[in-house]
Design an enzyme around this catalytic site. Structure first.
Site, PDB file in Angstrom:
ATOM      1  N   GLU A 343      63.595   5.044  19.199  1.00 48.95           N
ATOM      2  CA  GLU A 343      63.319   4.761  20.596  1.00 48.95           C
ATOM      3  C   GLU A 343      64.585   4.872  21.438  1.00 48.95           C
ATOM      4  O   GLU A 343      65.608   4.241  21.127  1.00 48.95           O
ATOM      5  CB  GLU A 343      62.771   3.332  20.756  1.00 48.95           C
ATOM      6  CG  GLU A 343      61.419   3.111  20.116  1.00 48.95           C
ATOM      7  CD  GLU A 343      60.928   1.679  20.316  1.00 48.95           C
ATOM      8  OE1 GLU A 343      59.721   1.459  20.113  1.00 48.95           O
ATOM      9  OE2 GLU A 343      61.738   0.785  20.673  1.00 48.95           O
ATOM     10  N   CYS A 344      64.532   5.658  22.496  1.00 45.73           N
ATOM     11  CA  CYS A 344      65.567   5.711  23.522  1.00 45.73           C
ATOM     12  C   CYS A 344      66.962   5.907  22.914  1.00 45.73           C
ATOM     13  O   CYS A 344      67.289   6.991  22.452  1.00 45.73           O
ATOM     14  CB  CYS A 344      65.490   4.459  24.391  1.00 45.73           C
ATOM     15  SG  CYS A 344      66.237   4.639  26.022  1.00 45.73           S
TER      16      CYS A 344
END
Length: 473
Positions: A343-344
């Protein structure tokens, strides 16, 4: 004889307050943390919650209260989850504090709407550093804008002098709203601080990065202790702000889809954007969690799958690149077709490299064919939903970098209410057994999708949701 006894849901009475503001940047986190610290120092058990998606404020609130901090959002969590978390907390705590998000009435799921739905009163923190009588106008407007909201009072923040505070107090139409003035706080009397909690891109500097974080919170609590709010007796708190939280309907237990599986989770200053609820969701599904620190040079633990959360990889580029052993471990993990959900910031770390704000290139792990570029301004912000083959995941996005990738784009998130095929959200990339996105998932919103992303073969609800034949295609 017919039994006509009415069965009522059990309740858990507990002191509870919402700490809100007219806008962002007014000092909500400082005041909420100061209140938590003040009650904790007086021997009370305090649990703090944060409205909306946030990873940084909760770190300060956890330090202040000594307990995990959960996000509360009526869309991301769902109404039942919000009520269940508060009911559970009310049974084992003396005080519940909820820090608002943005302005009190801002957003479709505003802090005001949350407070009204739960019967909780709101303390409004106003940055009064550049105002006098207008403070009274703001308080008057907040008091009467929505009659359904219970306003506990207003607290003036960043007040220069006692005279300034008196000017603010005298401007109130309703003197009962006055909860006091917070002077500029300082660890050093010769150096007052307008902003005790420093900021950078994405929000506050994380509490663990400052050696004097606890002292800062104590300094804020000391100032608050001299305000009318801080000087109220515990009996007055109980009389004014006790809320009877009602037990929600019992939720079905999450199946143990991850039983017998070991999930590695990167967790350090570079990968710190982790909801406590996400960890609890993994454990509820039976997973064993193995934490490790890439920037400390630690290798990948023996595991069946890997979760790389978001954070600040851009602040630790040298340490990430220097961990050559981990890079080899990750390569071996992928060669064994073991899954990765990134994620991210976790996705950025997997990329070939990142170009910083000075246009300098920094090599990274090179396991995802992608290049990240830091931006001066936000590149993505807001609530997001992600339609997966196993159901709808809810979450959000918040990032300053942009990614250019040659990996297969299998899906895109969308804003609440938008069609999944709108194409306006965050891309989900697939490279072998990696799935990566700027999208931050709230795991409890769809545990079966999380289990699938971590390598468990799950029943497919919507085979057309992603542009791929199978998870590990």
């Amino acid at each position: 004889m017919t039994d006509t006894t009415v069965q009522h849901a059990p309740t858990a009475p507990c002191v509870a307050l919402l700490i809100a503001a007219p806008a962002s940047g007014q000092g909500k986190t400082t005041v909420t943390a100061a209140l938590a610290r003040l009650h904790a120092r007086q021997g009370r058990r305090v649990q703090v919650f944060k409205c909306g998606p946030d990873f940084l404020d909760p770190q300060w609130l956890r330090l202040a209260s000594g307990q995990p901090v959960h996000a509360l959002d009526r869309w991301m969590n769902g109404e039942a989850d919000v009520r269940a978390r508060l009911f559970e907390a009310a049974q084992s705590n003396d005080v519940l504090l909820i820090e608002g998000v943005m302005g009190l009435f801002d957003g479709a799921n505003s802090a005001a709407e949350l407070a009204k739905s739960l019967g909780i009163s709101a303390v409004v923190v106003v940055d009064a550093s550049a105002m006098a009588a207008t403070f009274g106008a703001i308080a008057h407007g907040l008091q009467h804008y929505d009659p359904g909201l219970q306003l506990a009072g207003v607290l003036a923040n960043r007040v220069a002098t006692a005279h300034h505070g008196e000017m603010l107090r005298s401007g109130l139409r309703d003197p009962a709203l006055w909860l006091g003035a917070m002077n500029q706080i300082s660890l050093d009397a010769a150096k007052p601080r307008a902003n005790l909690l420093p900021e950078r891109h994405l929000g506050l500097v994380a509490a663990h990065e400052l050696h004097d974080a606890a002292e800062r919170l104590d300094a804020a609590a000391n100032v608050l202790a001299h305000t009318p709010l801080g000087q109220l007796s515990w009996q007055e708190w109980q009389q004014r702000w006790t809320v009877a939280f009602t037990a929600p309907a019992a939720a079905a237990p999450v199946p143990a889809w991850l039983a017998g599986r070991r999930i590695a989770v990167a967790r350090d200053a570079a990968f710190s954007f982790i909801y406590t609820a996400n960890l609890e969701c993994l454990q509820a599904m039976g997973a064993e969690l193995a934490f490790f620190s890439p920037i400390a040079g630690e290798r990948l633990p023996t595991c069946d799958a890997l979760w790389l959360p978001g954070g600040y990889p851009e602040l630790h580029l040298q340490a990430l690149k220097a961990n050559a052993g981990l890079q080899l471990d990750l390569q071996a993990h992928l060669e064994q077709r073991k899954t990765v959900w990134a994620e991210c910031g976790g996705m950025v770390a997997l990329a070939e490299g990142l170009t910083d704000l000075d246009s300098r290139w920094h090599s990274l792990w090179g396991l995802l064919p992608a290049q990240a570029v830091m931006q001066q301004r936000l590149a993505g912000l807001g609530m997001q939903q992600l339609l997966t083959p196993w159901g709808m995941l809810r979450g959000h996005t918040f990032h300053y970098s942009k990614l250019q990738s040659e990996a297969q784009e299998v899906a895109r998130s969308s804003r609440p209410g938008q069609a999944a095929e709108s194409g306006k959200g965050e891309a989900v990339y697939q490279q072998g057994s990696i799935h990566a996105s700027y999208f931050h998932a709230w795991f409890p919103s769809c545990p079966q999708a999380v289990a699938a992303l971590l390598g468990v073969e799950m029943p497919v609800v919507d085979p057309q949701a992603w542009r791929c034949e199978a998870l590990n295609a």
